[in-house]
Design a protein around this motif. Structure first.
Motif, PDB file in Angstrom:
ATOM      1  N   PHE A  93      -5.940   4.925  26.962  1.00 15.89           N
ATOM      2  CA  PHE A  93      -6.511   3.599  27.206  1.00 15.89           C
ATOM      3  C   PHE A  93      -7.545   3.724  28.318  1.00 15.89           C
ATOM      4  O   PHE A  93      -7.336   4.479  29.273  1.00 15.89           O
ATOM      5  N   PRO A  94      -8.640   2.971  28.257  1.00 19.30           N
ATOM      6  CA  PRO A  94      -9.537   2.924  29.407  1.00 19.30           C
ATOM      7  C   PRO A  94      -8.842   2.214  30.564  1.00 19.30           C
ATOM      8  O   PRO A  94      -7.917   1.424  30.364  1.00 19.30           O
ATOM      9  N   LEU A  95      -9.282   2.491  31.774  1.00 19.73           N
ATOM     10  CA  LEU A  95      -8.634   1.921  32.959  1.00 19.73           C
ATOM     11  C   LEU A  95      -8.551   0.404  32.884  1.00 19.73           C
ATOM     12  O   LEU A  95      -7.554  -0.192  33.317  1.00 19.73           O
ATOM     13  N   ALA A  96      -9.560  -0.235  32.329  1.00 21.81           N
ATOM     14  CA  ALA A  96      -9.580  -1.699  32.255  1.00 21.81           C
ATOM     15  C   ALA A  96      -8.459  -2.252  31.379  1.00 21.81           C
ATOM     16  O   ALA A  96      -8.122  -3.435  31.478  1.00 21.81           O
ATOM     17  N   GLU A  97      -7.867  -1.413  30.531  1.00 23.03           N
ATOM     18  CA  GLU A  97      -6.786  -1.865  29.655  1.00 23.03           C
ATOM     19  C   GLU A  97      -5.426  -1.355  30.132  1.00 23.03           C
ATOM     20  O   GLU A  97      -4.515  -1.113  29.349  1.00 23.03           O
ATOM     21  N   VAL A  98      -5.280  -1.244  31.446  1.00 27.48           N
ATOM     22  CA  VAL A  98      -4.040  -0.721  32.009  1.00 27.48           C
ATOM     23  C   VAL A  98      -2.839  -1.577  31.634  1.00 27.48           C
ATOM     24  O   VAL A  98      -1.736  -1.063  31.410  1.00 27.48           O
ATOM     25  N   ALA A  99      -3.013  -2.892  31.534  1.00 35.47           N
ATOM     26  CA  ALA A  99      -1.890  -3.757  31.167  1.00 35.47           C
ATOM     27  C   ALA A  99      -1.413  -3.448  29.749  1.00 35.47           C
ATOM     28  O   ALA A  99      -0.203  -3.411  29.485  1.00 35.47           O
ATOM     29  N   LYS A 100      -2.340  -3.216  28.831  1.00 33.28           N
ATOM     30  CA  LYS A 100      -1.960  -2.844  27.461  1.00 33.28           C
ATOM     31  C   LYS A 100      -1.210  -1.518  27.453  1.00 33.28           C
ATOM     32  O   LYS A 100      -0.251  -1.339  26.699  1.00 33.28           O
ATOM     33  N   ALA A 101      -1.656  -0.585  28.291  1.00 36.59           N
ATOM     34  CA  ALA A 101      -0.978   0.709  28.371  1.00 36.59           C
ATOM     35  C   ALA A 101       0.457   0.532  28.852  1.00 36.59           C
ATOM     36  O   ALA A 101       1.388   1.168  28.334  1.00 36.59           O
ATOM     37  N   HIS A 102       0.659  -0.357  29.822  1.00 36.20           N
ATOM     38  CA  HIS A 102       2.018  -0.611  30.323  1.00 36.20           C
ATOM     39  C   HIS A 102       2.866  -1.321  29.277  1.00 36.20           C
ATOM     40  O   HIS A 102       4.092  -1.098  29.209  1.00 36.20           O
ATOM     41  N   GLU A 103       2.271  -2.165  28.491  1.00 25.29           N
ATOM     42  CA  GLU A 103       3.027  -2.818  27.410  1.00 25.29           C
ATOM     43  C   GLU A 103       3.575  -1.776  26.443  1.00 25.29           C
ATOM     44  O   GLU A 103       4.740  -1.846  26.018  1.00 25.29           O
ATOM     45  N   LEU A 104       2.746  -0.809  26.082  1.00 30.03           N
ATOM     46  CA  LEU A 104       3.202   0.256  25.194  1.00 30.03           C
ATOM     47  C   LEU A 104       4.262   1.110  25.883  1.00 30.03           C
ATOM     48  O   LEU A 104       5.279   1.473  25.270  1.00 30.03           O
ATOM     49  N   LEU A 105       4.054   1.418  27.149  1.00 29.40           N
ATOM     50  CA  LEU A 105       5.023   2.218  27.906  1.00 29.40           C
ATOM     51  C   LEU A 105       6.400   1.582  27.878  1.00 29.40           C
ATOM     52  O   LEU A 105       7.419   2.269  27.726  1.00 29.40           O
TER      53      LEU A 105
END
Length: 307
Positions: A282-294
């Motif tokens: 994920f690009p840094l700006a989509e960190v929240a999406k990355a955490h959702e997947l995590l």
């Protein structure tokens, strides 16, 4: 520079991308221009407040980084332009989700030449956890029989490969859909934890590597003198006492920065013995999406932010 901070505990939505002053390296430190930063389960539980490792917000989570040295302080062991990776400062804040991080030069190592920054960033915390548990604590040796819980996860998939590189017989626990993948990584036996009780399927093991809070149940599958390595229950005195009372050895692991172990991991990577698996970037700006997947807890391998 850009950096991710949070001002309250909560879900992924509390993560904010903000502008901040670029840090300055002190003596013995390097300023790393971060190209990739990996996520780990600890990031989510610290962010949520379920594991208040960093105290009260504001703070930034994230530890795994890979990048290029932009500046080197006096006495630092790297030079400008060197590619490095590591897990600096853990368990203190490193603010790894940032364009730049100033770190002690002995807490990072030269990046594996065979990996890009995305895959290098996936290695430090998970790889060091597996290495410090299996090699340093358990002293895993050729011919040892080891059971690895959650074998397809971020730590587990590297533990499987490190154990095989040490010449061990590896028994991996994972859901059936991940069995072929684990055999490709070198697992000798794979058990579907959903259909099979591992305590009835294996016996007389030399080492159990537990990343799933299954320490007490795991004691029954260890031989007398065998080693229980646990990364979630390392501070559980009752489990430690029960392990010793059963005639087994307790090894509670809390991972720490260690450039020498990173260099050993690097050598295995560049020799083709270890390969980190990246599930998604994920690009840094989509960190929240990355955490959702995590937080789904079902990711195979690692999730990485690109900067």
């Amino acid at each position: 520079m850009r950096t991710v901070v949070q001002h309250s505990f909560g879900g992924p939505e509390v993560l904010e991308l903000v502008e901040a002053e670029r840090p300055q390296p002190l003596s013995g430190e390097v300023l790393v221009r971060v190209h990739a930063s990996a996520l780990n389960p600890v990031d989510a539980v610290v962010r949520s407040g379920n594991f208040p490792l960093l105290g009260e917000p504001p703070f930034g989570v994230g530890w795994d980084i890979s990048g290029v040295v932009e500046e080197a302080g006096p006495g630092a062991r790297f030079a400008v332009g060197d590619e490095v990776y590591g897990m600096p400062f853990f368990p203190r804040a490193a603010n790894g989700y940032s364009d730049y991080v100033a770190v002690p030069s002995r807490q990072v190592a030269r990046k594996p030449a065979s990996l890009d920054h995305v895959h290098a960033a996936a290695l430090p915390l998970a790889g060091l956890t597996a290495w410090q548990g299996l090699v340093d604590a358990a002293q895993l040796a050729e011919g040892d029989r080891v059971l690895i819980h959650r074998a397809a996860g971020g730590v587990g998939h590297l533990a499987v490969q490190i154990a095989k590189a040490r010449g061990a017989h590896v028994i991996a626990l994972a859901s059936e859909g991940k069995h072929a993948y684990l055999r490709e990584l070198g697992a000798d036996e794979v058990i579907d934890y959903r259909t099979t009780d591992f305590t009835e399927a294996v016996r007389d093991l030399d080492v159990v590597f537990d990343s799933n809070a299954q320490g007490e149940r795991s004691l029954s599958v260890l031989r007398p003198g065998g080693v229980l390595v646990t990364i979630l229950e390392h501070g559980n005195p009752q489990l430690a006492a029960a392990t010793r009372a059963a005639g087994r050895r307790f090894a509670g692991i809390s991972v720490e920065p260690d450039y020498a172990s990173l260099e050993a991991i690097t050598a295995l990577v560049d020799a083709g013995r270890i390969r980190p698996y990246v599930a998604e970037t994920f690009p840094l700006a989509e960190v929240a999406k990355a955490h959702e997947l995590l937080e789904t807890g079902r990711t195979q391998g690692k999730i990485v932010l690109t900067l």
